[in-house]
Design a protein around this motif. Structure first.
Motif, PDB file in Angstrom:
ATOM      1  N   SER A 117     -25.503  10.751  20.477  1.00  0.00           N
ATOM      2  CA  SER A 117     -25.673  11.697  21.026  1.00  0.00           C
ATOM      3  C   SER A 117     -26.614  11.068  22.402  1.00  0.00           C
ATOM      4  CB  SER A 117     -26.894  12.552  20.408  1.00  0.00           C
ATOM      5  OG  SER A 117     -28.008  11.640  19.777  1.00  0.00           O
ATOM      6  N   GLY A 118     -27.041   9.830  22.333  1.00  0.00           N
ATOM      7  CA  GLY A 118     -28.115   9.236  23.317  1.00  0.00           C
ATOM      8  C   GLY A 118     -26.993   8.366  24.405  1.00  0.00           C
ATOM      9  N   GLU A 119     -27.916   7.627  25.317  1.00  0.00           N
ATOM     10  CA  GLU A 119     -27.130   6.995  26.254  1.00  0.00           C
ATOM     11  C   GLU A 119     -26.470   5.770  25.665  1.00  0.00           C
ATOM     12  OE1 GLU A 119     -29.561   5.879  29.593  1.00  0.00           O
ATOM     13  OE2 GLU A 119     -30.333   7.792  30.081  1.00  0.00           O
ATOM     14  N   VAL A 120     -27.055   5.223  24.432  1.00  0.00           N
ATOM     15  CA  VAL A 120     -26.464   4.009  23.933  1.00  0.00           C
ATOM     16  C   VAL A 120     -26.008   4.658  22.516  1.00  0.00           C
ATOM     17  CG1 VAL A 120     -26.756   1.681  23.417  1.00  0.00           C
ATOM     18  CG2 VAL A 120     -27.565   2.566  25.525  1.00  0.00           C
ATOM     19  N   PRO A 121     -24.980   4.022  21.974  1.00  0.00           N
ATOM     20  CA  PRO A 121     -24.785   4.602  20.716  1.00  0.00           C
ATOM     21  C   PRO A 121     -25.428   3.808  19.702  1.00  0.00           C
ATOM     22  CG  PRO A 121     -22.805   3.410  21.435  1.00  0.00           C
ATOM     23  CD  PRO A 121     -23.707   3.635  22.636  1.00  0.00           C
ATOM     24  N   HIS A 122     -25.990   4.273  18.424  1.00  0.00           N
ATOM     25  CA  HIS A 122     -26.848   3.510  17.334  1.00  0.00           C
ATOM     26  C   HIS A 122     -26.266   4.061  16.034  1.00  0.00           C
ATOM     27  CE1 HIS A 122     -29.715   3.054  20.517  1.00  0.00           C
ATOM     28  NE2 HIS A 122     -30.016   1.674  19.749  1.00  0.00           N
ATOM     29  N   TRP A 123     -26.116   3.028  14.993  1.00  0.00           N
ATOM     30  CA  TRP A 123     -26.045   3.411  13.736  1.00  0.00           C
ATOM     31  C   TRP A 123     -27.354   3.754  13.069  1.00  0.00           C
ATOM     32  CZ3 TRP A 123     -21.353   3.854  11.855  1.00  0.00           C
ATOM     33  CH2 TRP A 123     -20.363   3.109  12.555  1.00  0.00           C
ATOM     34  N   VAL A 124     -27.465   4.721  12.208  1.00  0.00           N
ATOM     35  CA  VAL A 124     -28.654   5.113  11.697  1.00  0.00           C
ATOM     36  C   VAL A 124     -28.376   5.270  10.121  1.00  0.00           C
ATOM     37  CG1 VAL A 124     -30.345   6.900  11.358  1.00  0.00           C
ATOM     38  CG2 VAL A 124     -29.175   6.658  13.607  1.00  0.00           C
ATOM     39  N   THR A 125     -29.202   4.539   9.456  1.00  0.00           N
ATOM     40  CA  THR A 125     -29.062   4.203   7.984  1.00  0.00           C
ATOM     41  C   THR A 125     -29.993   5.578   7.455  1.00  0.00           C
ATOM     42  OG1 THR A 125     -30.779   2.610   7.489  1.00  0.00           O
ATOM     43  CG2 THR A 125     -28.530   1.890   7.738  1.00  0.00           C
ATOM     44  N   LEU A 126     -29.779   6.034   6.327  1.00  0.00           N
ATOM     45  CA  LEU A 126     -30.612   6.886   5.576  1.00  0.00           C
ATOM     46  C   LEU A 126     -30.609   6.558   4.181  1.00  0.00           C
ATOM     47  CD1 LEU A 126     -28.522  10.022   4.476  1.00  0.00           C
ATOM     48  CD2 LEU A 126     -27.762   8.698   6.401  1.00  0.00           C
ATOM     49  N   ASN A 127     -31.592   6.651   3.505  1.00  0.00           N
ATOM     50  CA  ASN A 127     -31.759   6.419   1.997  1.00  0.00           C
ATOM     51  C   ASN A 127     -32.901   7.107   1.247  1.00  0.00           C
ATOM     52  OD1 ASN A 127     -31.537   4.493  -0.078  1.00  0.00           O
ATOM     53  ND2 ASN A 127     -33.309   3.768   0.138  1.00  0.00           N
ATOM     54  N   ILE A 128     -32.552   7.688   0.192  1.00  0.00           N
ATOM     55  CA  ILE A 128     -33.387   8.127  -1.076  1.00  0.00           C
ATOM     56  C   ILE A 128     -32.901   7.333  -2.237  1.00  0.00           C
ATOM     57  CG2 ILE A 128     -33.996  10.147  -2.290  1.00  0.00           C
ATOM     58  CD1 ILE A 128     -33.271  11.775   0.108  1.00  0.00           C
ATOM     59  N   GLY A 129     -33.409   6.761  -2.804  1.00  0.00           N
ATOM     60  CA  GLY A 129     -33.436   5.898  -4.262  1.00  0.00           C
ATOM     61  C   GLY A 129     -33.159   4.497  -3.975  1.00  0.00           C
ATOM     62  N   ASP A 130     -32.085   4.278  -4.777  1.00  0.00           N
ATOM     63  CA  ASP A 130     -32.078   2.633  -4.947  1.00  0.00           C
ATOM     64  C   ASP A 130     -30.321   2.300  -4.815  1.00  0.00           C
ATOM     65  OD1 ASP A 130     -30.809   3.628  -7.260  1.00  0.00           O
ATOM     66  OD2 ASP A 130     -31.678   2.138  -8.557  1.00  0.00           O
ATOM     67  N   SER A 131     -29.594   3.298  -4.170  1.00  0.00           N
ATOM     68  CA  SER A 131     -28.292   2.714  -3.540  1.00  0.00           C
ATOM     69  C   SER A 131     -28.659   1.921  -2.392  1.00  0.00           C
ATOM     70  CB  SER A 131     -27.311   3.930  -3.447  1.00  0.00           C
ATOM     71  OG  SER A 131     -26.916   4.627  -4.746  1.00  0.00           O
ATOM     72  N   ARG A 132     -27.496   1.323  -1.704  1.00  0.00           N
ATOM     73  CA  ARG A 132     -27.827   0.418  -0.752  1.00  0.00           C
ATOM     74  C   ARG A 132     -26.840   0.357   0.569  1.00  0.00           C
ATOM     75  NH1 ARG A 132     -29.903  -5.184  -4.070  1.00  0.00           N
ATOM     76  NH2 ARG A 132     -31.600  -4.107  -5.022  1.00  0.00           N
ATOM     77  N   VAL A 133     -27.491   0.121   1.509  1.00  0.00           N
ATOM     78  CA  VAL A 133     -26.838  -0.351   2.919  1.00  0.00           C
ATOM     79  C   VAL A 133     -26.961  -1.405   3.300  1.00  0.00           C
ATOM     80  CG1 VAL A 133     -26.126   0.067   5.194  1.00  0.00           C
ATOM     81  CG2 VAL A 133     -26.644   2.046   3.788  1.00  0.00           C
ATOM     82  N   TYR A 134     -25.706  -2.514   3.290  1.00  0.00           N
ATOM     83  CA  TYR A 134     -25.947  -3.864   3.833  1.00  0.00           C
ATOM     84  C   TYR A 134     -25.225  -3.868   5.077  1.00  0.00           C
ATOM     85  CZ  TYR A 134     -27.043  -5.479  -0.977  1.00  0.00           C
ATOM     86  OH  TYR A 134     -27.520  -5.688  -2.259  1.00  0.00           O
ATOM     87  N   VAL A 135     -25.573  -4.856   5.976  1.00  0.00           N
ATOM     88  CA  VAL A 135     -24.841  -5.231   7.001  1.00  0.00           C
ATOM     89  C   VAL A 135     -24.547  -6.707   7.002  1.00  0.00           C
ATOM     90  CG1 VAL A 135     -26.639  -5.347   8.569  1.00  0.00           C
ATOM     91  CG2 VAL A 135     -24.153  -4.934   9.550  1.00  0.00           C
ATOM     92  N   VAL A 136     -23.111  -7.242   7.357  1.00  0.00           N
ATOM     93  CA  VAL A 136     -23.007  -8.354   7.705  1.00  0.00           C
ATOM     94  C   VAL A 136     -22.744  -8.771   8.897  1.00  0.00           C
ATOM     95  CG1 VAL A 136     -21.424 -10.416   7.171  1.00  0.00           C
ATOM     96  CG2 VAL A 136     -21.733  -8.869   5.342  1.00  0.00           C
ATOM     97  N   ARG A 137     -23.732  -9.535   9.721  1.00  0.00           N
ATOM     98  CA  ARG A 137     -24.041  -9.607  11.031  1.00  0.00           C
ATOM     99  C   ARG A 137     -24.051 -11.324  11.355  1.00  0.00           C
ATOM    100  NH1 ARG A 137     -27.831  -5.796  14.452  1.00  0.00           N
ATOM    101  NH2 ARG A 137     -25.892  -4.333  13.885  1.00  0.00           N
ATOM    102  N   GLU A 138     -22.893 -11.793  12.209  1.00  0.00           N
ATOM    103  CA  GLU A 138     -23.170 -13.157  12.452  1.00  0.00           C
ATOM    104  C   GLU A 138     -23.202 -14.158  11.247  1.00  0.00           C
ATOM    105  OE1 GLU A 138     -26.332 -13.505  15.157  1.00  0.00           O
ATOM    106  OE2 GLU A 138     -25.398 -12.371  16.925  1.00  0.00           O
ATOM    107  N   GLY A 139     -22.581 -13.533  10.254  1.00  0.00           N
ATOM    108  CA  GLY A 139     -22.405 -14.625   9.082  1.00  0.00           C
ATOM    109  C   GLY A 139     -23.531 -14.274   8.081  1.00  0.00           C
ATOM    110  N   ALA A 140     -24.333 -13.289   8.118  1.00  0.00           N
ATOM    111  CA  ALA A 140     -25.351 -13.250   7.241  1.00  0.00           C
ATOM    112  C   ALA A 140     -25.449 -11.857   6.835  1.00  0.00           C
ATOM    113  CB  ALA A 140     -26.739 -13.670   8.036  1.00  0.00           C
ATOM    114  N   ILE A 141     -25.877 -11.925   5.411  1.00  0.00           N
ATOM    115  CA  ILE A 141     -25.812 -10.371   4.910  1.00  0.00           C
ATOM    116  C   ILE A 141     -26.988 -10.041   4.842  1.00  0.00           C
ATOM    117  CG2 ILE A 141     -26.015 -11.197   2.378  1.00  0.00           C
ATOM    118  CD1 ILE A 141     -23.965  -8.763   1.930  1.00  0.00           C
TER     119      ILE A 141
END
Length: 261
Positions: A117-141
C-alpha cells in the motif's frame, strides 16, 4: 501422508517484480487423534492457527480464525485494521458454539503478509500465541515473532535459559490466544522485502521437534518450498510428532527492478 499445497506468483511492486513461491502442509502428528491446526496460504496473507480446547473447541477456534482471514486475503485489502476486524468476527464465531467451547478454547494466529500500500513494499508479521515466523536472510535464521508464553516470559526476565526452556513443565502454557471472550490484538513487525529471503511460518508442533538450526538445515538442503516442508514434516514426525504440525515455506526472489529497465 498429508497433501502439500504449492503455489507461485509474480507480484509487480514499486520495487520491481517479486517472484513468490510457497508451499504448505498440516498433519495431526503421531500422538493426537485430531488436527486442531489450520493453515492459510493465500497471497498476500500466510497464516498458521494452532487451536486448543477440549472436544472440538480447538478445531472450531483455528478454523474460525483462518476462515475469517481468508475472506480478507481474497478481498486483497490486508492491513492490521482488516485483520483485527476479521479476528473480531472470529471471536463471535467461536462464541457461537457454547456447546463445544469454553474458557479453555482458543487459537494462536501467526503469519506474514506483503503490504504494497505504501511507496515501498514491506512484509508485516502478525502474532498471537506461540506459533512462529522465521526468516532466513543472508545465511542466518532469525525468529521474528516473540512467543506469548510463560516460558518466554521467564526467559525475558532472566529466570530461565533457552536450554532449560526446552523441557520446562510449563512449555505448553501460552499467555495470549484468540478465544470466545478474547478480542486480542496481534503484535506486528515490519520487514524490508529483500531478494533471497525464505520465510517459515509454523505451529509449535514443528518447533517442539526441530531446533532453529534443524529448520535452517532442511531449508538449506531443499531449494524447492515443497521439498522443504516435506523434509521438515518428515523429520518432526520421526522425532516424535507429539503435536499437530503445520508448516509454510515462502520464498522471495526479485525478477526485475526499476534500475534494470
Amino acid at each position: 501422508m498429508s497433501e502439500i499445497s504449492a503455489r507461485s506468483r509474480v507480484e509487480t511492486t514499486s520495487g520491481g517484480d517479486v517472484v513468490l513461491d510457497w508451499a504448505s502442509v498440516t498433519h495431526q502428528g503421531r500422538r493426537r487423534e485430531v488436527n486442531q491446526d489450520a493453515v492459510l496460504a493465500h497471497y498476500p496473507l500466510f497464516v498458521v492457527a494452532d487451536g486448543m480446547g477440549g472436544h472440538i473447541g480447538g478445531e472450531i477456534a483455528s478454523a474460525s480464525a483462518v476462515d475469517r482471514l481468508r475472506e480478507v486475503a481474497e478481498s486483497g485489502q490486508v492491513s492490521p485494521r482488516t485483520i483485527e476486524k476479521a479476528l473480531g468476527r472470529a471471536v463471535k464465531d467461536i462464541a457461537a458454539h457454547p456447546e463445544t467451547t469454553d474458557d479453555g478454547t482458543g487459537t494462536t494466529v501467526t503469519g506474514v503478509f506483503l503490504d504494497t500500500s505504501g511507496e515501498v513494499p514491506h512484509w508485516v508479521t502478525l502474532n498471537i500465541g506461540d506459533s512462529r515466523v522465521y526468516v532466513v536472510r543472508e545465511g542466518a535464521i532469525v525468529q521474528i515473532t516473540t512467543d506469548h508464553s510463560v516460558v518466554q516470559e521467564l526467559i525475558a526476565a532472566g529466570r530461565l535459559s533457552p536450554e532449560e526452556a526446552e523441557n520446562h513443565p510449563y512449555g505448553n502454557v501460552i499467555t495470549r490466544a484468540l478465544g470466545p471472550s478474547n478480542g486480542v490484538t496481534p503484535d506486528y513487525v515490519r520487514l524490508d522485502v529483500l531478494d533471497g529471503d525464505r520465510f517459515v511460518i509454523c505451529s509449535d508442533g514443528l518447533t517442539k521437534e526441530l531446533t532453529d538450526y534443524g529448520i535452517q538445515h532442511f531449508l538449506s538442503e531443499n531449494a524447492d518450498p515443497s521439498d522443504a516442508v516435506r523434509a521438515m514434516l518428515d523429520a518432526a514426525l520421526e522425532n516424535g510428532g507429539r503435536d499437530n504440525i503445520t508448516v509454510i515455506v515462502l520464498d522471495v526472489e526479485f525478477a526485475s527492478s526499476p534500475d534494470e529497465d
